[in-house]
Design an enzyme around this catalytic site. Structure first.
Site, short mmCIF file in Angstrom:
data_model
loop_
_atom_site.label_atom_id
_atom_site.label_comp_id
_atom_site.label_asym_id
_atom_site.label_seq_id
_atom_site.Cartn_x
_atom_site.Cartn_y
_atom_site.Cartn_z
N LYS A 193 19.74 59.33 7.01
CA LYS A 193 19.11 58.67 8.14
C LYS A 193 19.00 59.63 9.33
O LYS A 193 18.30 60.60 9.24
CB LYS A 193 19.90 57.39 8.48
CG LYS A 193 20.31 56.57 7.22
CD LYS A 193 19.15 55.94 6.48
CE LYS A 193 19.51 55.42 5.09
NZ LYS A 193 20.60 54.47 5.01
N ASP A 195 31.42 53.16 9.76
CA ASP A 195 30.12 53.65 9.31
C ASP A 195 29.26 53.82 10.57
O ASP A 195 28.85 52.85 11.19
CB ASP A 195 29.47 52.66 8.33
CG ASP A 195 28.14 53.17 7.76
OD1 ASP A 195 27.49 54.00 8.42
OD2 ASP A 195 27.74 52.72 6.67
N TYR A 237 26.14 47.33 5.38
CA TYR A 237 25.16 47.78 4.40
C TYR A 237 25.49 47.13 3.04
O TYR A 237 26.62 47.23 2.55
CB TYR A 237 25.25 49.31 4.31
CG TYR A 237 24.21 49.94 3.44
CD1 TYR A 237 22.87 49.93 3.82
CD2 TYR A 237 24.55 50.54 2.24
CE1 TYR A 237 21.91 50.51 3.01
CE2 TYR A 237 23.59 51.13 1.44
CZ TYR A 237 22.27 51.10 1.83
OH TYR A 237 21.32 51.68 1.03
N ARG A 251 31.20 72.56 -6.95
CA ARG A 251 31.66 71.17 -6.75
C ARG A 251 32.83 71.12 -5.77
O ARG A 251 33.01 70.16 -5.02
CB ARG A 251 32.04 70.52 -8.09
CG ARG A 251 32.68 69.13 -7.92
CD ARG A 251 32.68 68.30 -9.19
NE ARG A 251 33.14 69.00 -10.37
CZ ARG A 251 34.40 69.31 -10.62
NH1 ARG A 251 35.36 68.99 -9.78
NH2 ARG A 251 34.72 69.97 -11.72
C1 LIG Z 1 21.54 53.91 4.01
C2 LIG Z 1 22.89 53.50 4.42
C3 LIG Z 1 24.01 53.73 3.60
C4 LIG Z 1 23.89 54.32 2.22
O1 LIG Z 1 23.44 55.64 2.26
P1 LIG Z 1 22.60 56.34 1.08
O2 LIG Z 1 22.37 57.70 1.63
O3 LIG Z 1 21.34 55.55 0.87
O4 LIG Z 1 23.46 56.33 -0.13
C5 LIG Z 1 25.26 53.36 4.08
N1 LIG Z 1 25.40 52.78 5.29
C6 LIG Z 1 24.35 52.53 6.10
C7 LIG Z 1 24.57 51.89 7.42
C8 LIG Z 1 23.06 52.89 5.70
O5 LIG Z 1 22.02 52.63 6.50
#
Ligand SMILES: *Cc1c(COP(=O)(O)O)cnc(C)c1O
Length: 396
Positions: A208, A183, A111, A58
């Protein structure tokens, strides 16, 4: 190999990979929960931070470290902390940096869960927030308060593909003693480096583009300074939002081809966006590479490419959206994005169906809005698939 001054593609392939005693070319999966000390003194030294070395997964694991060091170099950061998911990264950043009485300013089209976590949960701990259209940077300037500690920007944002001026946001945040968090999921480090533009922290849903193969959920936070890195890392350790070594292994494998995948997907997406813009069933297209995109010039300035995310509005609204979804054959009907496969989704009947229509519309999610994550298949096949489905959705 020291890759700190290497090019982006060399970093992708070589950065952070330790060379173990067997000479393994890729980082193995250290599938262990804990690490044995040679003696009591070594254990004491590691706990006290006097000696380098692993203690417990962890807190840190060599497979995870390799990924963290690689992405930290890609984003030109001091260090990175990998997380169990993108939301693990978002929640860890919120909890690491915010205290009761603090105020946050953020992009209204971030998001959904990033906003939900703030408005529904951080609010219970006395954190207030303002969500607004940050494509107009003056909105952001006006929203700053003496207790604003964080500016949180998503650019490009989902699904509206809104682009915020990161350098200007950094200047405003810093003038008020706040940190700027970006982000960077939709751009990936290949197309945008927010730390170079003035941001303090960058985060990704690794699920992603970085992983890129639709087989792992994960997240990562990259900090510009040692102090911020330590704050985030210590919160991750306490929250237990750590990434698992097997997850890290898969992501490291996907990451090596990030530039190839992103460039190929953009080669497919750019002409497709142009074709959609001229299609009779389509009312409008939002693709940051099109001159018709309201922040096209800004995107050109702060990004090195336009990526492969396209949003478009069907003239036939909700019903046309449903027909389109039911008739695509190549495009997968799924949320998520940034993988090698083309995915299509219809927010009004899927991800945002639970929202009141007026709230949806206020967030720019119109009835006929379709989101397309263009993959690396052959461009002609993607276009032919959309063409036959659009014909049924009413455009010919
Ligand atoms: C998918 C996404 C998230 C969240 O990510 P997870 O891996 O699904 O927890 C946060 N910000 C953006 C822009 C995203 O596309």
């Amino acid at each position: 190999m020291d890759t700190r001054h290497s090019g982006f593609n060399t970093k992708l392939v070589h950065a952070g990979i330790p060379h173990d005693e067997h000479g393994s070319v890729v980082t193995p999966i250290y599938q262990t929960s804990t690490f044995a000390f040679r003696n009591a003194q070594e254990g004491a030294d590691r706990f006290a931070g006097r000696a380098e070395g692993y203690i417990y997964t962890r807190i840190g694991n060599p497979t995870v470290t390799a990924l963290e060091q690689n992405v930290a170099q890609l984003e030109n950061g001091f260090g990175a902390t990998a997380m169990a998911s993108g939301m693990g990264a978002v929640s860890t950043v919120y909890l690491a940096l915010l205290s009761s009485g603090d105020h946050v300013v953020s992009t209204d089209s971030v998001y959904g869960p990033s906003r939900g976590l703030m408005e529904k949960h951080l609010s219970r701990f006395g954190v207030t927030s303002t969500y607004l259209d940050t494509t107009d940077i003056e909105n952001l300037r006006r929203a700053m308060r003496p207790n604003t500690r964080m500016v949180y920007v998503e650019s490009p944002s989902n699904p509206a593909m809104a682009v915020t001026d990161i350098a200007a946001a950094a200047e405003i945040a810093h003038a008020h003693g706040a940190v700027l968090v970006v982000d960077n999921t939709f751009a990936s480090p290949h197309l945008q480096k927010p730390l170079d533009l003035g941001a303090d922290l960058v985060l990704h849903s690794i699920t992603k583009f970085i992983n890129g193969h639709a087989d792992v959920v994960g997240g990562i936070v990259i900090a510009k300074t040692e102090a911020l890195h330590k704050q985030v890392r210590s919160m991750m350790i306490n929250l237990g939002t750590n990434m698992d070594p097997h997850q890290a292994y898969l992501v490291s494998r996907g990451l090596k081809t990030l530039a190839l995948r992103v460039e190929r997907a953009e080669q497919n997406a750019a002409p497709l966006a142009q074709w959609l813009e001229g299609h009779p069933a389509v009312a409008w297209v939002r693709y940051i590479g099109l001159p018709s995109h309201p922040q096209h010039e800004l995107a050109k300035r702060q990004m090195t490419g336009f990526g492969s995310m396209i949003a478009f509005e069907l003239k036939g609204g909700l019903e046309a959206g449903r027909i389109l979804m039911d008739n695509v054959k190549l495009a997968g009907l799924a949320v998520s994005l940034g993988g090698v496969e083309t995915l299509i989704s219809h927010p009004a009947s899927m991800t945002h169906a639970g929202m009141a229509r007026e709230d949806r519309l206020a967030a720019g999610i119109t009835d006929g809005l379709v989101r397309l994550s263009v993959g690396i298949e052959d461009a002609e096949d993607i276009q032919a698939d959309l063409d036959q489905a659009l014909a049924k959705a009413g455009g010919r």
